[in-house]
Scaffold this motif. Structure first.
Motif, PDB file in Angstrom:
ATOM      1  N   ILE A   1      51.460  40.461  48.467  1.00 49.50           N
ATOM      2  CA  ILE A   1      51.376  39.915  47.113  1.00 49.50           C
ATOM      3  C   ILE A   1      50.076  39.131  46.934  1.00 49.50           C
ATOM      4  CG2 ILE A   1      52.451  38.318  45.494  1.00 49.50           C
ATOM      5  CD1 ILE A   1      55.143  39.175  46.655  1.00 49.50           C
ATOM      6  N   LYS A   2      49.659  38.380  47.947  1.00 47.84           N
ATOM      7  CA  LYS A   2      48.389  37.653  47.863  1.00 47.84           C
ATOM      8  C   LYS A   2      47.233  38.616  47.620  1.00 47.84           C
ATOM      9  CE  LYS A   2      48.952  33.557  50.755  1.00 47.84           C
ATOM     10  NZ  LYS A   2      48.488  32.920  51.995  1.00 47.84           N
ATOM     11  N   ARG A   3      47.213  39.713  48.372  1.00 43.50           N
ATOM     12  CA  ARG A   3      46.138  40.698  48.209  1.00 43.50           C
ATOM     13  C   ARG A   3      46.167  41.302  46.812  1.00 43.50           C
ATOM     14  NH1 ARG A   3      43.986  44.297  52.012  1.00 43.50           N
ATOM     15  NH2 ARG A   3      43.812  42.411  53.232  1.00 43.50           N
ATOM     16  N   ALA A   4      47.372  41.607  46.297  1.00 43.36           N
ATOM     17  CA  ALA A   4      47.491  42.210  44.975  1.00 43.36           C
ATOM     18  C   ALA A   4      47.046  41.243  43.875  1.00 43.36           C
ATOM     19  CB  ALA A   4      48.929  42.662  44.739  1.00 43.36           C
ATOM     20  N   VAL A   5      47.420  39.975  43.998  1.00 43.27           N
ATOM     21  CA  VAL A   5      47.025  38.985  42.995  1.00 43.27           C
ATOM     22  C   VAL A   5      45.514  38.781  43.021  1.00 43.27           C
ATOM     23  CG1 VAL A   5      47.173  36.537  42.382  1.00 43.27           C
ATOM     24  CG2 VAL A   5      49.239  37.806  42.903  1.00 43.27           C
ATOM     25  N   ARG A   6      44.939  38.706  44.191  1.00 47.38           N
ATOM     26  CA  ARG A   6      43.479  38.539  44.305  1.00 47.38           C
ATOM     27  C   ARG A   6      42.750  39.727  43.693  1.00 47.38           C
ATOM     28  NH1 ARG A   6      39.205  39.568  47.785  1.00 47.38           N
ATOM     29  NH2 ARG A   6      37.757  37.842  47.995  1.00 47.38           N
ATOM     30  N   ASN A   7      43.203  40.947  43.998  1.00 50.03           N
ATOM     31  CA  ASN A   7      42.569  42.135  43.424  1.00 50.03           C
ATOM     32  C   ASN A   7      42.747  42.181  41.909  1.00 50.03           C
ATOM     33  OD1 ASN A   7      41.704  42.997  45.910  1.00 50.03           O
ATOM     34  ND2 ASN A   7      43.417  44.369  46.229  1.00 50.03           N
ATOM     35  N   LEU A   8      43.887  41.743  41.426  1.00 48.59           N
ATOM     36  CA  LEU A   8      44.134  41.706  39.990  1.00 48.59           C
ATOM     37  C   LEU A   8      43.161  40.762  39.296  1.00 48.59           C
ATOM     38  CD1 LEU A   8      45.912  42.236  37.454  1.00 48.59           C
ATOM     39  CD2 LEU A   8      47.325  40.338  38.227  1.00 48.59           C
ATOM     40  N   ILE A   9      42.991  39.585  39.841  1.00 43.94           N
ATOM     41  CA  ILE A   9      42.121  38.591  39.215  1.00 43.94           C
ATOM     42  C   ILE A   9      40.657  39.031  39.251  1.00 43.94           C
ATOM     43  CG2 ILE A   9      41.327  36.187  39.338  1.00 43.94           C
ATOM     44  CD1 ILE A   9      44.255  36.698  38.377  1.00 43.94           C
ATOM     45  N   LEU A  10      40.245  39.671  40.321  1.00 44.11           N
ATOM     46  CA  LEU A  10      38.846  40.089  40.455  1.00 44.11           C
ATOM     47  C   LEU A  10      38.520  41.389  39.716  1.00 44.11           C
ATOM     48  CD1 LEU A  10      38.195  39.195  44.189  1.00 44.11           C
ATOM     49  CD2 LEU A  10      37.519  37.931  42.147  1.00 44.11           C
ATOM     50  N   THR A  11      39.518  42.054  39.172  1.00 40.40           N
ATOM     51  CA  THR A  11      39.274  43.280  38.416  1.00 40.40           C
ATOM     52  C   THR A  11      38.821  42.924  37.009  1.00 40.40           C
ATOM     53  OG1 THR A  11      40.960  44.449  39.684  1.00 40.40           O
ATOM     54  CG2 THR A  11      40.320  45.419  37.584  1.00 40.40           C
TER      55      THR A  11
ATOM     56  N   ASN B   1      37.858  43.905  32.971  1.00 42.08           N
ATOM     57  CA  ASN B   1      38.364  44.809  31.945  1.00 42.08           C
ATOM     58  C   ASN B   1      37.542  46.091  31.948  1.00 42.08           C
ATOM     59  OD1 ASN B   1      40.218  42.895  31.212  1.00 42.08           O
ATOM     60  ND2 ASN B   1      39.132  42.248  29.382  1.00 42.08           N
ATOM     61  N   TYR B   2      38.186  47.186  31.645  1.00 43.88           N
ATOM     62  CA  TYR B   2      37.593  48.526  31.564  1.00 43.88           C
ATOM     63  C   TYR B   2      37.209  49.100  32.917  1.00 43.88           C
ATOM     64  CZ  TYR B   2      37.499  47.325  26.668  1.00 43.88           C
ATOM     65  OH  TYR B   2      37.868  46.935  25.419  1.00 43.88           O
ATOM     66  N   GLU B   3      37.654  48.524  34.021  1.00 45.91           N
ATOM     67  CA  GLU B   3      37.405  49.112  35.342  1.00 45.91           C
ATOM     68  C   GLU B   3      38.462  50.142  35.703  1.00 45.91           C
ATOM     69  OE1 GLU B   3      36.896  46.454  38.607  1.00 45.91           O
ATOM     70  OE2 GLU B   3      35.146  45.498  37.734  1.00 45.91           O
ATOM     71  N   ARG B   4      39.636  50.076  35.121  1.00 48.18           N
ATOM     72  CA  ARG B   4      40.722  51.003  35.433  1.00 48.18           C
ATOM     73  C   ARG B   4      40.864  52.006  34.305  1.00 48.18           C
ATOM     74  NH1 ARG B   4      44.521  48.856  39.466  1.00 48.18           N
ATOM     75  NH2 ARG B   4      43.109  47.682  40.792  1.00 48.18           N
ATOM     76  N   PHE B   5      40.799  53.273  34.643  1.00 55.28           N
ATOM     77  CA  PHE B   5      41.005  54.314  33.652  1.00 55.28           C
ATOM     78  C   PHE B   5      42.431  54.236  33.128  1.00 55.28           C
ATOM     79  CE2 PHE B   5      37.653  56.336  36.296  1.00 55.28           C
ATOM     80  CZ  PHE B   5      36.671  56.298  35.332  1.00 55.28           C
TER      81      PHE B   5
END
Length: 140
Positions: free
Chosen positions: A43-53, A55-59
């Protein structure tokens, strides 16, 4: 009469375990399987990746992410701090259903031109709270 028919045995509880692949893609030396992160670390890894993503990086999902790196070149003020904290809170509440968000705190280090992100949350399958700290800094 056996105990299992009388109801004297405690009912079996189904514990939810969250799993995620480690991004290093290293294999276990004995089993030769990929390393796996579980529960809190996943969950820590997922939250960190979410915050660092950004906008418009995910198709097909242009508003996914915290879009926090867009604030790195802004002049840091109390209003900027509140807007960064709000975007982090919104991203976690919308895109990470495995956590209950408790607190978000953003601090600035002027000497190094960096933002220090502190997130406190509780995974849904645990009672203890978890702290996630990471730093975001300008490259140039």
């Amino acid at each position: 009469m056996p105990a299992y028919k009388s109801g004297a045995v405690n009912p079996k509880t189904n514990e939810v375990i969250f799993k995620d692949l480690g991004l290093s893609f290293t294999t276990h030396p004995v089993t030769k399987k990929l390393s796996v992160l579980t529960n809190e670390e996943a969950i820590k890894r997922a939250v960190r990746n979410l915050i660092l993503t950004n906008n418009y990086e995910r198709f097909y999902n242009p508003f996914f992410g915290g879009n926090i790196t867009s604030y790195l070149f802004e002049n840091f003020s109390p209003i900027t701090k509140v807007s960064i904290e709000k975007s982090v809170k919104d991203a976690i509440e919308v895109y990470e259903p495995r956590v209950d968000l408790l607190d978000v705190d953003i601090n600035q280090n002027d000497d190094r031109n960096e933002l220090i992100v502190n997130i406190i949350f509780r995974p849904k399958n645990q009672l203890q709270q978890t702290r996630l700290n990471f730093t975001i800094e300008r490259v140039r």
